[in-house]
Write an enzyme that holds these catalytic residues in place. Structure first.
Site, PDB file in Angstrom:
ATOM      1  CG  LEU B 108      -1.807  -0.622   1.232  1.00 12.13           C
ATOM      2  CD1 LEU B 108      -2.252  -0.885   2.661  1.00 12.13           C
ATOM      3  CD2 LEU B 108      -3.204  -0.316   0.471  1.00 12.13           C
ATOM      4  N   PRO B 109       0.309   2.571  -0.325  1.00 12.21           N
ATOM      5  CG  PRO B 109       0.038   3.275  -3.123  1.00 12.21           C
ATOM      6  CD  PRO B 109      -1.144   2.534  -1.366  1.00 12.21           C
ATOM      7  CB  CYS B 110      -0.781   4.771   3.822  1.00 12.54           C
ATOM      8  SG  CYS B 110      -1.973   3.052   3.647  1.00 12.54           S
ATOM      9  CG  ASP B 111       3.596  -0.863   4.638  1.00 14.34           C
ATOM     10  OD1 ASP B 111       2.635  -1.677   5.272  1.00 14.34           O
ATOM     11  OD2 ASP B 111       4.538  -0.382   4.276  1.00 14.34           O
ATOM     12  CG  LEU B 128      -4.199   5.011  -0.555  1.00 21.74           C
ATOM     13  CD1 LEU B 128      -3.911   3.095  -1.152  1.00 21.74           C
ATOM     14  CD2 LEU B 128      -5.586   4.422   1.231  1.00 21.74           C
TER      15      LEU B 128
END
Lengths: 161, 158
Positions: B108-111, B128
């Site tokens: 995920l891009p928010c990880d 994100l």
């Protein structure tokens, strides 16, 4: 005096906030408590998803407000929502305490998106990358004093690359 | 006295955005063992699927740095067996990838781990991207959306 906490969102309140209000108070007490979040004038209180604002003089108990109720605070009685999809725009007024999920269902119908197709799309604020969740109140996405909202219906993306 | 990152995370867990998710039964806090935070996220009913998935969030330097998360087996106190990871048609398998970093994070891009080396994601998946105003609800909201979408079909092993 026993206090209860209620969720509030609305114009000029950047995120959902838990506010303490007296359990035996009135709707006006909610408006007083909201002053710590926004200096907006002429605010009214809605219960989430309701069409009409509450009379500020009635008690929280009589209005159905209890601990962890979801309330909306706004100056506009209606939000004129425009949704853009495939070069076409559709508009409709909604009470500010309605949610993005309500508008999504309306937009799916307007643009003839059915079942699986509809779940592949999401509403995004125009000219931003923000995709509010389906339980976000419409009025919380407007600027204070602004009774309109522009949304784009965009496809959900698979993460790649 | 906890360090600042733990203090901020704990205060965010008490704030409206996290608590309204609890009230709506989207997610619930299970335990904090700093810098790890265990939160379960509700999932749509699927044959053989659980009511919720537990995630282990690693929150060091929160919220200046994004969090990173992986599915967790709370009974075994160990990473969730890959056969018990969520599966789906398109979006779910692109995020829940056992082949990515040996399953140590979600794609995920928010990880925090996954965003490294993906400079194009800032434009491609701007909604994100973790920024100065972000909190753990950004990550949780996306997980809830995925696990309650038509894309989600149940467990990988079923």
């Amino acid at each position: 005096m026993t206090k209860i906490k209620v969720f509030v969102e609305g114009a000029g309140i950047p995120k959902v906030t838990l506010l303490s209000v007296p359990e035996d108070g009135t709707v006006q007490d909610v408006l007083e408590a909201v002053k710590e979040l926004t200096d907006n004038q002429d605010l009214q209180v809605w219960i989430e998803d309701s069409d009409e604002p509450l009379n500020p003089n009635i008690s929280l108990k009589d209005s159905g407000i209890k601990a962890r109720s979801h309330l909306h605070i706004h100056t506009c009685h209606q939000i004129n929502v425009t949704v853009n999809f495939n070069g076409e725009a559709k508009s409709h007024p909604f009470p500010p305490a309605k949610t993005i999920g309500t508008v999504k269902k309306w937009a799916d119908h307007q643009f003839n998106l059915k079942d699986v197709d509809s779940t592949d799309y999401v509403l995004q604020l125009c000219n931003t990358a923000d995709r509010p969740s389906e339980d976000t109140h419409l009025g919380s996405l407007t600027n204070p004093g602004d009774c309109s909202l522009c949304l784009d219906l965009v496809p959900k993306q698979r993460i790649e690359g | 006295m906890p360090e600042m990152d733990e203090q901020v995370l704990r205060s965010h867990l008490e704030d409206g955005p996290f608590q309204i998710g609890v009230e709506r039964k989207k997610w619930r806090l299970i335990e904090i063992r700093w810098p790890h935070v265990f939160i379960s996220v509700s999932a749509a009913a699927r044959e053989g699927g659980p009511e919720e998935f537990v995630f282990c969030f690693e929150c060091q330097n929160y919220p200046q740095s994004p969090v990173t998360a992986r599915p967790w087996d709370i009974e075994k106190n160990a990473p969730l067996d890959f056969t018990k990871w969520p599966n789906g048609k398109s979006r779910i398998p692109s995020v829940f990838r056992p082949d990515w970093k040996n399953g140590e994070c979600l794609y995920l891009p928010c990880d925090r781990i996954s965003i490294e080396g993906h400079s194009d994601w800032s434009a491609k998946y701007a909604y994100l991207i973790w920024n100065n105003d972000s909190d753990i609800c950004l990550y949780l909201g996306e997980l809830y959306d995925l696990l309650n979408s038509n894309d989600y079909s149940g467990l990988r092993g079923s």
